[in-house]
Write a protein that holds these residues in place. Structure first.
Motif, PDB file in Angstrom:
ATOM      1  N   ARG A 270       0.889  -1.222  -0.047  1.00 52.96           N
ATOM      2  CA  ARG A 270       0.033  -0.233   0.015  1.00 52.96           C
ATOM      3  C   ARG A 270       0.900   1.156  -0.079  1.00 52.96           C
ATOM      4  N   GLU A 271       0.391   2.315  -0.575  1.00 52.84           N
ATOM      5  CA  GLU A 271       1.092   3.548  -0.787  1.00 52.84           C
ATOM      6  C   GLU A 271       0.331   4.740  -0.367  1.00 52.84           C
ATOM      7  N   ALA A 272       0.904   5.489   0.752  1.00 51.01           N
ATOM      8  CA  ALA A 272       0.020   6.724   1.213  1.00 51.01           C
ATOM      9  C   ALA A 272      -0.363   7.577   0.026  1.00 51.01           C
ATOM     10  N   ASP A 273      -1.509   8.287   0.017  1.00 47.80           N
ATOM     11  CA  ASP A 273      -1.956   9.258  -0.939  1.00 47.80           C
ATOM     12  C   ASP A 273      -0.790  10.298  -1.150  1.00 47.80           C
ATOM     13  N   SER A 274      -0.756  10.837  -2.275  1.00 50.77           N
ATOM     14  CA  SER A 274       0.419  11.617  -2.429  1.00 50.77           C
ATOM     15  C   SER A 274       0.314  12.952  -1.390  1.00 50.77           C
ATOM     16  N   ASP A 275      -0.849  13.217  -1.185  1.00 48.23           N
ATOM     17  CA  ASP A 275      -0.942  14.614  -0.162  1.00 48.23           C
ATOM     18  C   ASP A 275      -0.780  14.207   1.175  1.00 48.23           C
ATOM     19  N   CYS A 276      -0.405  13.103   1.360  1.00 46.31           N
ATOM     20  CA  CYS A 276      -0.182  12.887   2.821  1.00 46.31           C
ATOM     21  C   CYS A 276       1.388  13.086   3.205  1.00 46.31           C
ATOM     22  N   GLY A 277       2.106  13.471   2.233  1.00 43.98           N
ATOM     23  CA  GLY A 277       3.555  13.623   2.376  1.00 43.98           C
ATOM     24  C   GLY A 277       4.444  12.511   2.842  1.00 43.98           C
ATOM     25  N   GLY A 278       5.429  12.681   3.264  1.00 42.86           N
ATOM     26  CA  GLY A 278       6.393  11.688   3.585  1.00 42.86           C
ATOM     27  C   GLY A 278       6.919  10.559   2.473  1.00 42.86           C
ATOM     28  N   PHE A 279       7.485   9.430   2.625  1.00 48.06           N
ATOM     29  CA  PHE A 279       7.833   8.400   1.966  1.00 48.06           C
ATOM     30  C   PHE A 279       6.970   7.121   2.181  1.00 48.06           C
ATOM     31  N   SER A 280       6.440   6.613   1.228  1.00 55.52           N
ATOM     32  CA  SER A 280       6.075   5.447   1.305  1.00 55.52           C
ATOM     33  C   SER A 280       6.974   4.206   0.888  1.00 55.52           C
ATOM     34  N   LEU A 281       7.143   3.313   1.871  1.00 61.51           N
ATOM     35  CA  LEU A 281       8.300   2.078   1.606  1.00 61.51           C
ATOM     36  C   LEU A 281       7.390   1.171   0.613  1.00 61.51           C
ATOM     37  N   THR A 282       7.444   1.082  -0.568  1.00 57.34           N
ATOM     38  CA  THR A 282       6.822   0.514  -1.562  1.00 57.34           C
ATOM     39  C   THR A 282       7.628  -0.363  -2.534  1.00 57.34           C
ATOM     40  N   SER A 283       9.068   0.080  -2.672  1.00 60.80           N
ATOM     41  CA  SER A 283       9.908  -0.536  -3.796  1.00 60.80           C
ATOM     42  C   SER A 283      11.237  -0.272  -3.358  1.00 60.80           C
ATOM     43  N   LEU A 284      12.268  -1.074  -4.113  1.00 61.51           N
ATOM     44  CA  LEU A 284      13.802  -0.565  -4.090  1.00 61.51           C
ATOM     45  C   LEU A 284      14.142   1.004  -4.186  1.00 61.51           C
ATOM     46  N   GLU A 285      13.176   1.466  -5.247  1.00 66.89           N
ATOM     47  CA  GLU A 285      13.459   2.879  -5.643  1.00 66.89           C
ATOM     48  C   GLU A 285      13.103   3.776  -4.458  1.00 66.89           C
ATOM     49  N   SER A 286      11.993   3.490  -3.770  1.00 66.12           N
ATOM     50  CA  SER A 286      11.458   4.309  -2.534  1.00 66.12           C
ATOM     51  C   SER A 286      12.462   4.071  -1.456  1.00 66.12           C
ATOM     52  N   ALA A 287      12.718   2.675  -1.326  1.00 67.72           N
ATOM     53  CA  ALA A 287      13.897   2.477  -0.322  1.00 67.72           C
ATOM     54  C   ALA A 287      15.169   3.404  -0.461  1.00 67.72           C
ATOM     55  N   ASN A 288      15.619   3.462  -1.415  1.00 64.49           N
ATOM     56  CA  ASN A 288      16.835   4.151  -2.076  1.00 64.49           C
ATOM     57  C   ASN A 288      16.694   5.556  -1.654  1.00 64.49           C
ATOM     58  N   ASN A 289      15.396   6.267  -2.055  1.00 65.41           N
ATOM     59  CA  ASN A 289      14.863   7.465  -1.780  1.00 65.41           C
ATOM     60  C   ASN A 289      15.198   8.166  -0.129  1.00 65.41           C
ATOM     61  N   ILE A 290      14.482   6.889   0.697  1.00 71.46           N
ATOM     62  CA  ILE A 290      14.570   7.226   2.036  1.00 71.46           C
ATOM     63  C   ILE A 290      15.819   7.242   2.399  1.00 71.46           C
ATOM     64  N   ARG A 291      16.568   6.182   1.995  1.00 68.92           N
ATOM     65  CA  ARG A 291      18.225   6.080   2.570  1.00 68.92           C
ATOM     66  C   ARG A 291      18.771   7.563   2.298  1.00 68.92           C
ATOM     67  N   GLU A 292      18.652   8.004   0.827  1.00 75.45           N
ATOM     68  CA  GLU A 292      19.437   9.212   0.770  1.00 75.45           C
ATOM     69  C   GLU A 292      18.961  10.417   1.665  1.00 75.45           C
ATOM     70  N   GLN A 293      17.811  10.588   1.860  1.00 74.23           N
ATOM     71  CA  GLN A 293      17.052  11.549   2.423  1.00 74.23           C
ATOM     72  C   GLN A 293      17.618  11.690   4.028  1.00 74.23           C
ATOM     73  N   LEU A 294      17.621  10.378   4.595  1.00 74.69           N
ATOM     74  CA  LEU A 294      18.143  10.104   5.806  1.00 74.69           C
ATOM     75  C   LEU A 294      19.447  10.477   6.102  1.00 74.69           C
ATOM     76  N   LEU A 295      20.206  10.029   5.191  1.00 74.89           N
ATOM     77  CA  LEU A 295      21.874  10.419   5.025  1.00 74.89           C
ATOM     78  C   LEU A 295      22.135  12.018   5.043  1.00 74.89           C
ATOM     79  N   ARG A 296      21.201  12.696   4.212  1.00 77.62           N
ATOM     80  CA  ARG A 296      21.151  14.087   4.098  1.00 77.62           C
ATOM     81  C   ARG A 296      20.952  14.694   5.467  1.00 77.62           C
ATOM     82  N   LYS A 297      19.957  14.187   6.264  1.00 75.16           N
ATOM     83  CA  LYS A 297      19.412  14.689   7.386  1.00 75.16           C
ATOM     84  C   LYS A 297      20.593  14.537   8.635  1.00 75.16           C
TER      85      LYS A 297
END
Length: 386
Positions: free
Chosen positions: A119-146
């Motif tokens: 399941r993916e959260a609606d786009s207007d919910c904000g944040g990152f939905s963990l749904t695929s390897l691509e999304s996992a990589n996006n989350i990883r990059e965001q966390l490393l930046r923070k």
């Protein structure tokens, strides 16, 4: 089985690959002389979906994908394509192939093992939905930046407290602390919040199991918020349905699974939540059309319990269905569906976990490194040790 029979399996997820393995064992000699078995999937690989959160904490996750031809070997054919239509009267299916063309295949037995999607959260919910390897990589990059920012505090919220949410919280928390130490940023305050909209964790297990899991999470520095339904994340605020909010830097949505959306196009009888209705022998609309795994609603005829969406159910159903299919071809009878025994395995980072099993009316609970090793074993077993 005097005439050569054709079995088609749609889906190379956990139920599909385990069914292929079971067919190899149960049919054995018939497979060589009197059987044609075809596995069809839109991807060329089996994806270990239950370990998706590993893509956040490790940028080298090639081991999450296994070529489906590795499961097929020489005995099973593999076709990369998508199921477009079932003609039950003609006993044919229409397949959309990778090059844009279509193929029609005849079957004697057809198995739908199409599984579920995250399941993916609606786009207007904000944040990152963990749904695929691509999304996992996006989350990883965001966390490393923070993590590299000059701010002293880093707060991450995991919205969704099923097994994936729990495992994601524990893995991400451990990984972030390790990354902070590597960067020489030991003073960084890292907080992980797990948001649970229910009264306690893992409602399907006894209360003491949920308490054990929460206690282990606290030892890892994970905060659990109960009775909180997350609605949206914006401007570094996670807003709840009760109009309260929580400051956060990153929000990761882990909100469970839903049945494969393409099931509604196949003309089958579905439940309100989109699962295929099958009898206790996994027969769908026709006796030679079967369905197993996350995409089905099947009830244990003895207990009356409906099967859960889980790897252990997929494995159990696959092994049972292979025997049912063989019995149907032989004109005999095989045992019907039976709900998998009470068992729960949850990983809590690379060195911890919780395992619960119910046997002889007693609850057995393990935690720590032994439980983590059991969890690793169940992950491996789900994908047939590949």
């Amino acid at each position: 089985m005097a005439n050569k029979k054709t079995i088609i399996v749609i889906g190379g997820g956990y139920s599909g690959v385990n069914l292929i393995e079971a067919i190899k064992k149960d049919f054995h000699w018939e497979l060589r002389e009197n059987m044609r078995v075809i596995l069809i999937d839109k991807n060329s690989f089996h994806f270990k979906k239950v370990k998706l959160f590993k893509g956040i904490v490790n940028d080298k996750v090639a081991d999450l994908s296994v070529p489906l031809k590795d499961y097929c070997g020489t005995a099973i054919e593999f076709i990369q394509g998508e199921l477009a239509k079932i003609d039950a009267k003609k006993q044919t299916i229409r397949i959309a192939l990778q090059d844009g063309s279509f193929d029609e295949l005849y079957y004697d037995q057809l198995v739908l093992a199409m599984g579920s999607v995250v399941r993916e959260a609606d786009s207007d919910c904000g944040g990152f939905s963990l749904t695929s390897l691509e999304s996992a990589n996006n989350i990883r990059e965001q966390l490393l930046r923070k993590l590299q920012s000059p701010d002293i505090n880093l707060r991450v919220v995991i919205a969704g407290s099923g097994i994936t949410g729990i495992e994601t919280a524990a893995e991400v928390g451990t990984w972030l602390k390790e990354e902070a130490e590597k960067a020489g940023n030991k003073q960084k305050s890292i907080e992980i919040y797990l948001i649970n909209d229910k009264q306690r964790l893992v409602n399907d297990a006894p209360e003491k199991v949920g308490e054990r899991i929460e206690s282990r999470l606290r030892k890892h520095g994970i905060h659990v918020l109960h009775h909180k339904k997350a609605e949206r994340f914006t401007d570094n605020q996670l807003y709840f349905s009760d109009r309260s909010s929580l400051d956060a830097d990153v929000c990761i949505w882990t909100i469970g699974l839903k049945s494969h959306p393409d099931l509604c196009k196949l003309g089958l009888s579905l439940t309100q939540d989109g699962k295929i209705k099958v009898d206790a022998w996994y027969h769908a609309s026709e006796r030679n059309i079967y369905a197993i795994g996350d995409c089905v609603h099947v009830v244990d005829p003895m207990s009356g319990a409906a099967a859960a969406m889980s790897c252990k159910e997929a494995i159990s159903q696959a092994k049972r269905l292979s025997k049912i299919m063989k019995a149907d071809l032989d004109g005999s009878t095989a045992a019907p569906h039976q709900t998998y025994p009470d068992l729960l395995c949850i990983g809590l980072g690379p060195t911890d976990g919780v395992v619960w099993a119910k046997k002889w009316g007693m609850d057995f609970v393990l935690s720590g490194k032994v439980a983590e090793r059991i969890r690793e074993y169940t992950w491996s077993m789900s994908s047939i040790n590949r």
